[in-house]
Scaffold this motif. Structure first.
Motif, PDB file in Angstrom:
ATOM      1  N   LEU A 212       0.836  -1.207   0.000  1.00  0.00           N
ATOM      2  CA  LEU A 212       0.000   0.000   0.000  1.00  0.00           C
ATOM      3  C   LEU A 212       0.869   1.254   0.000  1.00  0.00           C
ATOM      4  N   ALA A 213       1.945   1.221   0.772  1.00  0.00           N
ATOM      5  CA  ALA A 213       2.860   2.364   0.804  1.00  0.00           C
ATOM      6  C   ALA A 213       3.547   2.554  -0.550  1.00  0.00           C
ATOM      7  N   VAL A 214       3.977   1.435  -1.159  1.00  0.00           N
ATOM      8  CA  VAL A 214       4.607   1.517  -2.486  1.00  0.00           C
ATOM      9  C   VAL A 214       3.626   2.089  -3.500  1.00  0.00           C
ATOM     10  N   ALA A 215       2.394   1.579  -3.496  1.00  0.00           N
ATOM     11  CA  ALA A 215       1.394   2.032  -4.456  1.00  0.00           C
ATOM     12  C   ALA A 215       1.073   3.513  -4.264  1.00  0.00           C
ATOM     13  N   ALA A 216       0.907   3.929  -3.013  1.00  0.00           N
ATOM     14  CA  ALA A 216       0.544   5.323  -2.759  1.00  0.00           C
ATOM     15  C   ALA A 216       1.665   6.279  -3.156  1.00  0.00           C
ATOM     16  N   SER A 217       2.902   5.941  -2.792  1.00  0.00           N
ATOM     17  CA  SER A 217       4.013   6.840  -3.098  1.00  0.00           C
ATOM     18  C   SER A 217       4.292   6.881  -4.597  1.00  0.00           C
ATOM     19  N   SER A 218       4.237   5.724  -5.262  1.00  0.00           N
ATOM     20  CA  SER A 218       4.495   5.694  -6.699  1.00  0.00           C
ATOM     21  C   SER A 218       3.389   6.396  -7.475  1.00  0.00           C
ATOM     22  N   VAL A 223       1.643  11.099 -10.740  1.00  0.00           N
ATOM     23  CA  VAL A 223       0.838  12.293 -11.035  1.00  0.00           C
ATOM     24  C   VAL A 223       1.730  13.523 -11.147  1.00  0.00           C
ATOM     25  N   ILE A 224       2.695  13.646 -10.247  1.00  0.00           N
ATOM     26  CA  ILE A 224       3.583  14.812 -10.258  1.00  0.00           C
ATOM     27  C   ILE A 224       4.438  14.828 -11.521  1.00  0.00           C
ATOM     28  N   TRP A 242       3.478   1.370  -9.000  1.00  0.00           N
ATOM     29  CA  TRP A 242       2.219   1.318  -8.266  1.00  0.00           C
ATOM     30  C   TRP A 242       1.212   0.374  -8.923  1.00  0.00           C
ATOM     31  N   GLU A 243       1.351   0.149 -10.220  1.00  0.00           N
ATOM     32  CA  GLU A 243       0.383  -0.705 -10.914  1.00  0.00           C
ATOM     33  C   GLU A 243       0.553  -2.175 -10.528  1.00  0.00           C
ATOM     34  N   PRO A 244       1.764  -2.757 -10.616  1.00  0.00           N
ATOM     35  CA  PRO A 244       1.892  -4.121 -10.073  1.00  0.00           C
ATOM     36  C   PRO A 244       1.679  -4.171  -8.564  1.00  0.00           C
ATOM     37  N   VAL A 246      -0.657  -2.606  -6.979  1.00  0.00           N
ATOM     38  CA  VAL A 246      -2.105  -2.794  -6.816  1.00  0.00           C
ATOM     39  C   VAL A 246      -2.455  -4.269  -7.000  1.00  0.00           C
ATOM     40  N   GLY A 247      -1.834  -4.913  -7.996  1.00  0.00           N
ATOM     41  CA  GLY A 247      -2.047  -6.350  -8.159  1.00  0.00           C
ATOM     42  C   GLY A 247      -1.586  -7.135  -6.948  1.00  0.00           C
ATOM     43  N   ALA A 248      -0.482  -6.710  -6.344  1.00  0.00           N
ATOM     44  CA  ALA A 248       0.014  -7.374  -5.143  1.00  0.00           C
ATOM     45  C   ALA A 248      -0.975  -7.234  -3.988  1.00  0.00           C
ATOM     46  N   VAL A 249      -1.564  -6.060  -3.849  1.00  0.00           N
ATOM     47  CA  VAL A 249      -2.564  -5.839  -2.788  1.00  0.00           C
ATOM     48  C   VAL A 249      -3.748  -6.782  -2.969  1.00  0.00           C
ATOM     49  N   VAL A 250      -4.202  -6.951  -4.220  1.00  0.00           N
ATOM     50  CA  VAL A 250      -5.310  -7.870  -4.486  1.00  0.00           C
ATOM     51  C   VAL A 250      -4.909  -9.297  -4.115  1.00  0.00           C
ATOM     52  N   ALA A 251      -3.672  -9.682  -4.438  1.00  0.00           N
ATOM     53  CA  ALA A 251      -3.212 -11.038  -4.104  1.00  0.00           C
ATOM     54  C   ALA A 251      -3.190 -11.263  -2.601  1.00  0.00           C
ATOM     55  N   ILE A 252      -2.728 -10.273  -1.865  1.00  0.00           N
ATOM     56  CA  ILE A 252      -2.634 -10.421  -0.403  1.00  0.00           C
ATOM     57  C   ILE A 252      -4.018 -10.457   0.230  1.00  0.00           C
ATOM     58  N   CYS A 253      -4.884  -9.559  -0.213  1.00  0.00           N
ATOM     59  CA  CYS A 253      -6.241  -9.526   0.345  1.00  0.00           C
ATOM     60  C   CYS A 253      -7.024 -10.780  -0.010  1.00  0.00           C
ATOM     61  N   GLY A 254      -6.698 -11.399  -1.129  1.00  0.00           N
ATOM     62  CA  GLY A 254      -7.406 -12.613  -1.540  1.00  0.00           C
ATOM     63  C   GLY A 254      -7.118 -13.795  -0.654  1.00  0.00           C
TER      64      GLY A 254
END
Length: 756
Positions: A212-218, A223-224, A242-244, A246-254
């Motif tokens: 989540l930290a990687v996705a948010a910072s990236s 955007v900047i 941040w795009e992979p 997000v996929g990692a977050v889905v894998a962990i939550c699953g």
């Protein structure tokens, strides 16, 4: 491009190991990319790459989680060996074949560049090369690289170089933290088993927080950077990780118990699939990307994966699980590799855009190549037992593929022969300068300025002192052996442009050339089409004892157009406005005798009319300076060097016709009219470059252009004897003119003039 889902299923309510819907989703992604690149009606198909990134992050994270759960650790050699077997063999084959095909069908000059790009592609750093070149004004604007699509592979490999390390550190962090606070016993009971492994829930929470930290910072960085430099945002791994993630977050939550119910999961998959298709149809090259816009395909892909993993019974799997899509999904990586080189080499070999039928044929042919590559290269390399059992052997196999592809590229670059590539000879003069004029001749010259028409419209190329030489040049077919600059050195023949401010620069440098201690001050102001006159102005200034101050900025129109969009940056060119305002203040301080303005005629601002140019000329004249406007030079619109390298025995085939040169364009007419209405003296260099029959690319032994639109320094310097009298006349006459005049072809070169 994407790690394959392992076979097998889990029973019960747990997530399935093998995801046939993800195979179908990969097919959707590659179809979008191919249809976009083939210009077959999907303007935003580039979002397919974002879909790939999310899928990849999901699959690889899940794979590493299973390995950690099964063995208690993550084997880095085994992980990198899997990546090497999966990615490198097919990629190396495409690099080798593309390089060899370029040797056969493309310009030898292009081959030198392509061979270097092949090396960067197989080394997975080509995304950084493209990000730099897209913002390098002198080297931008050429034909697309047949390895352009390798940027996404490079991003993935850079990301996954650190991915398993990131997971291992995140999993170990809870145990180490508890040890630091001296709660070892409690940590062992709650967060570790007998082998010292972190408890699954504790590890998953740590992983979730990390990604989540990687996705948010990236994403924030994305955007900047998109707002500042779209190429670096598009090609950069730091703005894409941040795009992979997000996929990692889905894998962990699953892995937890919070998966959606089947009905909601089904709805989630349909919403996600609709979001991907909406992005592909609505987004286009005019949208700053990736930026915030990339969140639509990324989150939509996450919805499809999350919903499909929760045993959705009536979800998008009804479409994605179909055999044709699953087959395309299995071929997606190889199809992605082959489609772009085939499209580009075919188009560049024919020197013309492909028709719809040809683009469709290229897409189908590349799919056939993908099927063969998958059958003969990709699958055997991935599943060969000896390579699977021995990771170091797998790594060595990948390294040997990289070496083979790199060696092919190096040999191709070394063995290619570029026509007329010997050391450049001195440029032959364009003509013999006339003797210094008498006072009567000078009076006639000034009177001619007043008599010339003030009309700014194009009325054809009139005869001038270089007409006969240019006509002979149009009839020459063979590239001269003493060509200067040489074809392989011409791209860098812009040393007089060393003072050209690049995109990020906002402070004017004000380089001084000519005679720095001269009694008269002449300012050159504009964009790169003004800067191309730096070399002759240097020579004229040195001869006439003028102090010449250069103010020029890449792709920055001298006239103030609101919200001017810079394609290389992918946004409004705010630096141009800041730089222009600073230059105008400098000009007021300098109090020059003459300001020479040059500008590329831009179709994108033609609709705003001549008012901006008129206002600029009036502002400059208000400083007390004379103002001369250099009409824009002919615009070949294609890579001159490539054409000449491909046709060294028929260079007349590369000559630019008047109709194709943009000399009659509405944008040029608007600029000329604006300069005339603002009281500037118009100088037309067309007669120094073209006849009524066309514009040659080689005159004598000199290359006229160094790219698709800019004069070479060498040829521009030869025009100093023709530009000098025109500027001298402007310096003498402009302050007294009641309205703008037009001077150019009728002025013959002179060695000396009394007007200084």
């Amino acid at each position: 491009m994407i790690e394959r889902c392992p076979r097998g299923h889990r029973s019960g309510g747990e997530e399935r190991y093998f995801r046939s819907d993800i195979e179908g989703l990969r097919a959707v992604a590659v179809l979008l990319v191919v249809l976009d690149h083939a210009a077959l009606g999907v303007p935003g198909g580039f979002v397919g790459v974002d879909v790939f990134f999310v899928i990849s992050g999901f699959l690889i994270t899940r794979q590493l989680q299973r390995e950690r759960a099964r063995t208690g650790r993550i084997s880095l050699p085994r992980f990198y060996a899997r990546r090497a077997r999966r990615i490198i063999p097919a990629a190396a084959l495409v690099v080798v074949v593309t390089t060899l095909a370029s040797c056969i069908w493309l310009s030898p000059l292009r081959l030198q560049v392509i061979a270097r790009e092949g090396i960067w592609a197989i080394l997975s750093v080509i995304n950084l090369v493209f990000a730099r070149e897209a913002t390098d004004y002198f080297h931008a604007g050429g034909a697309p690289s047949p390895f352009l699509h390798f940027w996404s592979l490079a991003v993935e490999e850079q990301v996954y170089l650190v991915w398993p390390v990131l997971i291992a550190v995140a999993v170990a962090a809870p145990v180490r933290l508890r040890a630091l606070v001296r709660l070892r016993a409690l940590a062992r009971r709650r967060a570790a088993d007998e082998t010292g492994r972190a408890h699954p829930r504790t590890a998953d929470r740590a992983l979730l927080l990390v990604f989540l930290a990687v996705a948010a910072s990236s994403f924030t960085l994305n955007v900047i950077v998109t707002g500042r430099s779209a190429p670096w945002a598009y090609f950069g791994g730091h703005t894409r990780i941040w795009e992979p993630a997000v996929g990692a977050v889905v894998a962990i939550c699953g892995q937890g118990r919070g998966r959606p119910r089947p009905v909601l999961a089904s709805l989630l998959t349909w919403v996600g699939l609709a979001g991907i298709l909406t992005a592909a149809l609505l987004l286009d090259g005019g949208v700053p990307y990736p930026g915030v816009a990339a969140s639509l395909p990324v989150l939509a892909t996450a919805c499809v994966i999350a919903g499909g993993g929760a045993a959705a019974t009536h979800g998008a799997g009804l479409v994605l699980d179909r055999a044709p899509l699953r087959l395309l999904g299995r071929l997606s990586y190889c199809w992605y590799l082959w489609h772009w080189p085939l499209l580009q080499i075919w188009a560049q070999a024919g020197d013309r855009p492909l028709s719809t039928a040809q683009r469709s044929a290229a897409a189908v042919a590349s799919l056939l190549l993908a099927a063969l590559t998958s059958r003969l290269v990709e699958r055997p390399a991935r599943s060969r037992p000896v390579l699977v059992r021995r990771p170091l052997l797998g790594l060595g196999f990948g390294a040997s593929c990289v070496a083979a592809a790199g060696t092919t590229s190096i040999l191709a670059a070394a063995l290619v022969t570029v026509p007329a590539a010997t050391v450049a000879a001195p440029a032959r003069p364009l003509g013999s300068p006339a003797v210094a004029p008498t006072a009567a001749a000078e009076s006639v010259l000034r009177a001619a300025l007043v008599r010339l028409s003030a009309e700014s419209g194009f009325d054809g190329v009139t005869a001038g002192p270089l007409t006969s030489l240019l006509r002979r040049a149009l009839r020459v077919d063979r590239l001269p052996s003493d060509l200067t600059p040489t074809l392989d050195g011409a791209r860098d023949d812009h040393q007089a442009n060393r003072c050209l401010a690049m995109f990020a620069q906002t402070a004017p440098t004000g380089c001084v050339v000519g005679d720095p201690s001269g009694s008269r001050t002449v300012v050159l102001f504009g964009d790169s089409h003004a800067s191309q006159w730096s070399a002759p102005l240097d020579a004229v200034g040195a001869q006439r004892h003028w102090r010449v101050v250069l103010f020029a900025k890449a792709d920055c129109p001298p006239a103030p157009y609101p919200d001017y969009f810079e394609d290389a940056l992918g946004r409004t060119y705010t630096e141009c406005d800041t730089w222009r305002a600073a230059v105008l203040r400098k000009i007021v301080q300098l109090r020059p005798n003459l300001v020479v303005v040059g500008s590329q005629a831009r179709a994108q601002v033609a609709g705003q009319g001549p008012a901006a140019m008129t206002g600029l000329m009036r502002d400059l004249r208000a400083t007390g300076a004379g103002v001369a406007f250099l009409r824009d030079t002919p615009f070949p619109g294609f890579n001159v060097l490539d054409c000449l390298a491909r046709h060294p025995s028929k260079i007349s085939a590369c000559a630019v016709s008047i109709a194709a040169s943009r000399l009659t364009s509405a944008a040029r007419e608007i600029d000329n009219r604006g300069a005339r209405d603002g009281g500037a003296l118009l100088i037309d260099p067309t007669g120094w470059l073209c006849t009524a029959d066309g514009c040659p690319l080689v005159v004598g032994n000199t290359l006229v252009y160094r790219d698709w639109s800019h004069l070479s320094d060498t040829y521009a310097r030869l025009l100093a004897p023709y530009l000098g009298p025109a500027l001298a006349a402007a310096l003498h006459s402009a302050p007294t003119l009641a309205s703008a005049r037009h001077v150019g072809d009728h002025i013959r070169p002179v060695e000396h003039e009394s007007v200084r």
